[in-house]
Scaffold this active site. Structure first.
Site, mmCIF file in Angstrom:
data_model
loop_
_atom_site.group_PDB
_atom_site.id
_atom_site.type_symbol
_atom_site.label_atom_id
_atom_site.label_comp_id
_atom_site.label_asym_id
_atom_site.label_seq_id
_atom_site.Cartn_x
_atom_site.Cartn_y
_atom_site.Cartn_z
ATOM 1 N N GLY A 37 -22.990 -4.588 -9.140
ATOM 2 C CA GLY A 37 -22.666 -3.306 -9.640
ATOM 3 C C GLY A 37 -23.724 -2.924 -10.516
ATOM 4 N N GLN A 38 -23.425 -1.629 -11.014
ATOM 5 C CA GLN A 38 -24.170 -0.871 -11.912
ATOM 6 C C GLN A 38 -24.306 -1.794 -13.279
ATOM 7 O OE1 GLN A 38 -24.131 3.238 -13.659
ATOM 8 N NE2 GLN A 38 -22.566 2.117 -15.020
ATOM 9 N N ASP A 39 -23.400 -2.095 -13.930
ATOM 10 C CA ASP A 39 -23.285 -2.903 -15.020
ATOM 11 C C ASP A 39 -23.768 -4.366 -14.820
ATOM 12 O OD1 ASP A 39 -22.126 -0.235 -16.067
ATOM 13 O OD2 ASP A 39 -20.404 -1.329 -17.014
ATOM 14 N N ASP A 81 -15.529 -13.747 -3.651
ATOM 15 C CA ASP A 81 -14.380 -12.922 -3.896
ATOM 16 C C ASP A 81 -13.431 -12.960 -4.854
ATOM 17 O OD1 ASP A 81 -12.222 -10.983 -3.267
ATOM 18 O OD2 ASP A 81 -12.914 -10.856 -1.153
ATOM 19 N N LEU A 103 -17.235 -8.512 -14.806
ATOM 20 C CA LEU A 103 -17.629 -6.999 -14.688
ATOM 21 C C LEU A 103 -17.047 -6.503 -13.239
ATOM 22 C CD1 LEU A 103 -21.141 -6.630 -16.065
ATOM 23 C CD2 LEU A 103 -18.960 -6.861 -17.332
ATOM 24 N N ALA A 104 -16.823 -7.452 -12.354
ATOM 25 C CA ALA A 104 -16.241 -7.297 -10.896
ATOM 26 C C ALA A 104 -14.985 -6.413 -11.192
ATOM 27 C CB ALA A 104 -16.277 -8.390 -10.244
ATOM 28 N N SER A 107 -13.080 -0.698 -8.920
ATOM 29 C CA SER A 107 -13.512 0.083 -10.010
ATOM 30 C C SER A 107 -13.343 1.657 -9.663
ATOM 31 C CB SER A 107 -14.878 0.028 -10.281
ATOM 32 O OG SER A 107 -15.894 0.279 -9.041
ATOM 33 N N THR A 152 -11.170 -0.575 -20.104
ATOM 34 C CA THR A 152 -11.541 0.705 -19.762
ATOM 35 C C THR A 152 -10.722 1.716 -20.613
ATOM 36 O OG1 THR A 152 -11.362 2.386 -17.903
ATOM 37 C CG2 THR A 152 -9.997 0.482 -17.891
ATOM 38 N N GLU A 154 -9.441 4.138 -19.607
ATOM 39 C CA GLU A 154 -8.271 4.553 -18.366
ATOM 40 C C GLU A 154 -6.857 3.944 -19.095
ATOM 41 O OE1 GLU A 154 -8.308 6.825 -15.918
ATOM 42 O OE2 GLU A 154 -10.537 7.317 -16.366
ATOM 43 N N TYR A 176 -5.200 1.388 -11.047
ATOM 44 C CA TYR A 176 -6.348 0.839 -11.631
ATOM 45 C C TYR A 176 -6.230 0.499 -13.036
ATOM 46 C CZ TYR A 176 -10.942 0.942 -13.826
ATOM 47 O OH TYR A 176 -12.044 0.716 -14.388
ATOM 48 N N HIS A 206 -19.779 5.340 -18.321
ATOM 49 C CA HIS A 206 -21.096 5.067 -18.701
ATOM 50 C C HIS A 206 -21.700 5.238 -17.289
ATOM 51 C CE1 HIS A 206 -19.060 1.396 -18.498
ATOM 52 N NE2 HIS A 206 -20.002 0.662 -17.702
HETATM 53 P P1 NAP Z 1 -19.215 -1.197 -10.095
HETATM 54 O O1 NAP Z 1 -20.733 -0.642 -9.739
HETATM 55 O O2 NAP Z 1 -18.262 -0.573 -9.328
HETATM 56 O O3 NAP Z 1 -19.374 -2.690 -9.910
HETATM 57 C C1 NAP Z 1 -18.178 -3.142 -9.351
HETATM 58 C C2 NAP Z 1 -18.753 -4.474 -8.754
HETATM 59 O O4 NAP Z 1 -17.352 -5.320 -8.441
HETATM 60 C C3 NAP Z 1 -19.354 -4.355 -7.364
HETATM 61 O O5 NAP Z 1 -20.641 -5.071 -7.525
HETATM 62 C C4 NAP Z 1 -18.231 -4.693 -6.441
HETATM 63 O O6 NAP Z 1 -18.831 -5.348 -5.209
HETATM 64 C C5 NAP Z 1 -17.660 -5.849 -7.122
HETATM 65 N N1 NAP Z 1 -16.281 -6.240 -6.480
HETATM 66 C C6 NAP Z 1 -15.263 -5.133 -6.133
HETATM 67 N N2 NAP Z 1 -14.127 -5.967 -5.715
HETATM 68 C C7 NAP Z 1 -14.481 -7.152 -5.667
HETATM 69 C C8 NAP Z 1 -13.869 -8.346 -5.009
HETATM 70 N N3 NAP Z 1 -12.794 -8.334 -4.750
HETATM 71 N N4 NAP Z 1 -14.627 -9.602 -5.202
HETATM 72 C C9 NAP Z 1 -15.880 -9.527 -5.827
HETATM 73 N N5 NAP Z 1 -16.532 -8.597 -6.208
HETATM 74 C C10 NAP Z 1 -15.948 -7.310 -5.916
HETATM 75 O O7 NAP Z 1 -18.854 -0.915 -11.383
HETATM 76 P P2 NAP Z 1 -19.505 -0.770 -12.809
HETATM 77 O O8 NAP Z 1 -19.761 0.874 -13.186
HETATM 78 O O9 NAP Z 1 -20.601 -1.854 -12.687
HETATM 79 O O10 NAP Z 1 -18.147 -1.287 -13.953
HETATM 80 C C11 NAP Z 1 -18.446 -2.593 -14.338
HETATM 81 C C12 NAP Z 1 -16.995 -2.913 -14.885
HETATM 82 O O11 NAP Z 1 -16.794 -2.092 -15.812
HETATM 83 C C13 NAP Z 1 -15.791 -2.729 -13.984
HETATM 84 O O12 NAP Z 1 -15.058 -3.871 -14.077
HETATM 85 C C14 NAP Z 1 -15.224 -1.279 -14.272
HETATM 86 O O13 NAP Z 1 -13.872 -1.202 -13.920
HETATM 87 C C15 NAP Z 1 -15.518 -1.084 -15.756
HETATM 88 N N6 NAP Z 1 -15.639 0.218 -16.200
HETATM 89 C C16 NAP Z 1 -16.797 0.947 -15.829
HETATM 90 C C17 NAP Z 1 -16.841 1.886 -16.180
HETATM 91 C C18 NAP Z 1 -17.967 3.012 -16.015
HETATM 92 O O14 NAP Z 1 -17.882 3.991 -16.374
HETATM 93 N N7 NAP Z 1 -18.868 2.487 -15.349
HETATM 94 C C19 NAP Z 1 -16.129 2.439 -17.388
HETATM 95 C C20 NAP Z 1 -14.840 1.754 -17.607
HETATM 96 C C21 NAP Z 1 -14.719 0.497 -17.194
HETATM 97 P P3 NAP Z 1 -19.212 -4.197 -4.018
HETATM 98 O O15 NAP Z 1 -20.012 -3.314 -4.493
HETATM 99 O O16 NAP Z 1 -19.628 -4.910 -2.970
HETATM 100 O O17 NAP Z 1 -17.877 -3.450 -3.640
#
Ligand code: NAP
Length: 359
Positions: A37-39, A81, A103-104, A107, A152, A154, A176, A206
Site C-alpha cells: 500500500g502507499q504507506d 491475508d 498498515l493493511a 481502506s 484514522t 474518520e 470502516y 495523506h
Molecule cells: P492502502 O494504500 O489502501 O493500503 C492498504 C493495504 O492493505 C493494501 O496493500 C491492501 O492490499 C492491504 N489489504 C487490504 N485488505 C487486506 C487483507 N485482507 N489482507 C492483507 N492485506 C490487505 O492504504 P494507505 O493509504 O497506505 O493507508 C495505510 C493505513 O492507514 C490503512 O490502515 C488506512 O486505513 C490508514 N489510513 C490511511 C489514510 C490515508 O489518507 N492514506 C488516512 C487515515 C488512515 P491490496 O492493495 O492488495 O488490496
C-alpha cells in the site's frame, strides 16, 4: 461479592528491548502489514534507510504488489491475508520482529458500506489476533514487540468542530470507521492491561503519487495531468467545499517510526494543522501545470457526497510535535504539484511505475 482481580500490567522494560543502543546487536526487524500500500511502501523505505530489516506482507492473489514492486527492493515479501487469524502468529514466530506496523486495511471508506463484514474482520478482528499473538510471543520468548496501529480521523465521525486532538470523542459513522475505532480502543486496552508497547497514529488524510487512483486526490492530480498532456478528462466530485487536513505520506511514516521508537507508547494525532477544500486542491493541481480551467474538468454530482462524512476535518498535531519532535514538512502546494508531476511523467513516458518517480 468477589472482585475480579485485574492482571498487573507488565512494563515494557522488564523484557528484552531491542531499542537499547547495542552496537553489537544484529539489525532489527520490522514487520509491516500492507507493504504494497502507499504507506507500507514509504515506511519500508524509511526503515530500510535507518538500517532495519523489513518484512512486508501482501495480500495473497490479488495484491497490489505487481504495481508497487519497483519501490520495494530490499523488502522481504511474504503473503498474508489479514482475515487469516492464525497466520499472523506464525509470521511473528518465524520472523521475530522487534516492531510490527499494522498498515493493511480495508481502506476505502465509502466501499465499506458494500462489505461491512469484511471491513470489520480486516480492520478490527485482525487486530485482536495481532495483539493476542504479540502477547503469546512475549510470554514464550520474553521479547517485547512494539506495535503501531494505523488509526484514522474518520473515527471522529461527521459532527465535528474545530481542531481534533487525542482526547476528542469517537463518533464513527461508517463500517470502516467503526472497525477502526474498535481497533484503536483495543490497542489502548492491551497497552493498559498488559503493558504492551502499542501506539495508535490517528492519521488524517495523506497522499502521494502512489496512492490508489480510486482516492479523490489521485483523481484530481490525474485529471490535471491529463489536461496538461492535451487530453480532456473529467473528475466527478460531490462537494467542492469539503475541507480536509491533507498531508504527505512520506512525512506521516516518519511519525509512525517515531511513535514506535518513543520510550513510552501513546496515541498521536498525525496531521498538518491546516485544512484545504477540494476546490483548493483542484486549483493547486491545475496551477501546477500552468492552467486555470479546472471548472471544465469537474462534474458536480452531489449524490457522491455522504452525510456520514464530516464537512471539515482539522488535526491538532501538537502532542506529536511535543513528544515526538514531529511536524509535517511538505506544504499542500508541494504535495499536490508533486502528484501532478508524476502523473504527467506517467502519461508522457507510458511507464506506470518507476523508482525515478520517488524524486
Ligand atoms: P492502502 O494504500 O489502501 O493500503 C492498504 C493495504 O492493505 C493494501 O496493500 C491492501 O492490499 C492491504 N489489504 C487490504 N485488505 C487486506 C487483507 N485482507 N489482507 C492483507 N492485506 C490487505 O492504504 P494507505 O493509504 O497506505 O493507508 C495505510 C493505513 O492507514 C490503512 O490502515 C488506512 O486505513 C490508514 N489510513 C490511511 C489514510 C490515508 O489518507 N492514506 C488516512 C487515515 C488512515 P491490496 O492493495 O492488495 O488490496
Amino acid at each position: 461479592m468477589s472482585a475480579t482481580r485485574r492482571p498487573s500490567p507488565r512494563p515494557p522494560h522488564t523484557v528484552r528491548s531491542a531499542w537499547m543502543d547495542d552496537v553489537q546487536a544484529p539489525p532489527r526487524t520490522a514487520l509491516i502489514t500492507g507493504v504494497s500500500g502507499q504507506d507500507g511502501m514509504y515506511l519500508a523505505r524509511h526503515l530500510l534507510a535507518q538500517g532495519w530489516q523489513v518484512v512486508g506482507t501482501v495480500r495473497p492473489g490479488i495484491s497490489s504488489l505487481a504495481r508497487m514492486a519497483p519501490y520495494l527492493a530490499g523488502v522481504e515479501i511474504v503473503e498474508h491475508d489479514l482475515t487469516d487469524a492464525l497466520g499472523f502468529g506464525d509470521l511473528v514466530s518465524r520472523h521475530a520482529p522487534q516492531a510490527v506496523y499494522n498498515l493493511a486495511a480495508f481502506s476505502a471508506v465509502g466501499r465499506s458500506w458494500d462489505q461491512p463484514e469484511l471491513a470489520a474482520r480486516t480492520n478490527h478482528l485482525a487486530v485482536v489476533e495481532m495483539l493476542q499473538s504479540l502477547l503469546r510471543h512475549r510470554d514464550k520468548n520474553a521479547q517485547d514487540v512494539r506495535f503501531f496501529q494505523a488509526s484514522t480521523a474518520e473515527v471522529f465521525g461527521s459532527e465535528v468542530e474545530g481542531p481534533l486532538d487525542e482526547e476528542s470523542s469517537h463518533r464513527p459513522r461508517t463500517p470502516y470507521a467503526i472497525a477502526k475505532s474498535a481497533a484503536h480502543h483495543l490497542v489502548i486496552s492491551y497497552r493498559e492491561r498488559y503493558g504492551l508497547h502499542a501506539s495508535n497514529g490517528i492519521l488524517f488524510n495523506h497522499e502521494s503519487p502512489f496512492r490508489g487512483q480510486q482516492f479523490v486526490a489521485g483523481k484530481i492530480a490525474r485529471v490535471a495531468a491529463s489536461a496538461a498532456c492535451g487530453r480532456h478528462t473529467t473528475v466527478a466530485l460531490g462537494d467542492l467545499d469539503v475541507e480536509r487536513d491533507w498531508g504527505s505520506a512520506a512525512d506521516y511514516v516518519d511519525a509512525m517510526a517515531r511513535a514506535v521508537g518513543h520510550e513510552v507508547p501513546d496515541d498521536y494525532i498525525i496531521g498538518t494543522g491546516q485544512t484545504h477544500t477540494l476546490r483548493d486542491m483542484l486549483t493547486a493541481a491545475f496551477a501546477a501545470v500552468g492552467r486555470d480551467d479546472m471548472e471544465d474538468h469537474v462534474e458536480l454530482m452531489p449524490h457522491l457526497w455522504s452525510a456520514t462524512q464530516a464537512q471539515a476535518l482539522l488535526a491538532d498535531p501538537a502532542k506529536a510535535a511535543r513528544q515526538l519532535g514531529w511536524s509535517a514538512s511538505t506544504s499542500f502546494d508541494e504535495l499536490v504539484s508533486g502528484m501532478v508531476e508524476v502523473d504527467v511523467r506517467r502519461i508522457t513516458t507510458g511507464v506506470a511505475e518507476s523508482e525515478a518517480y520517488l524524486g
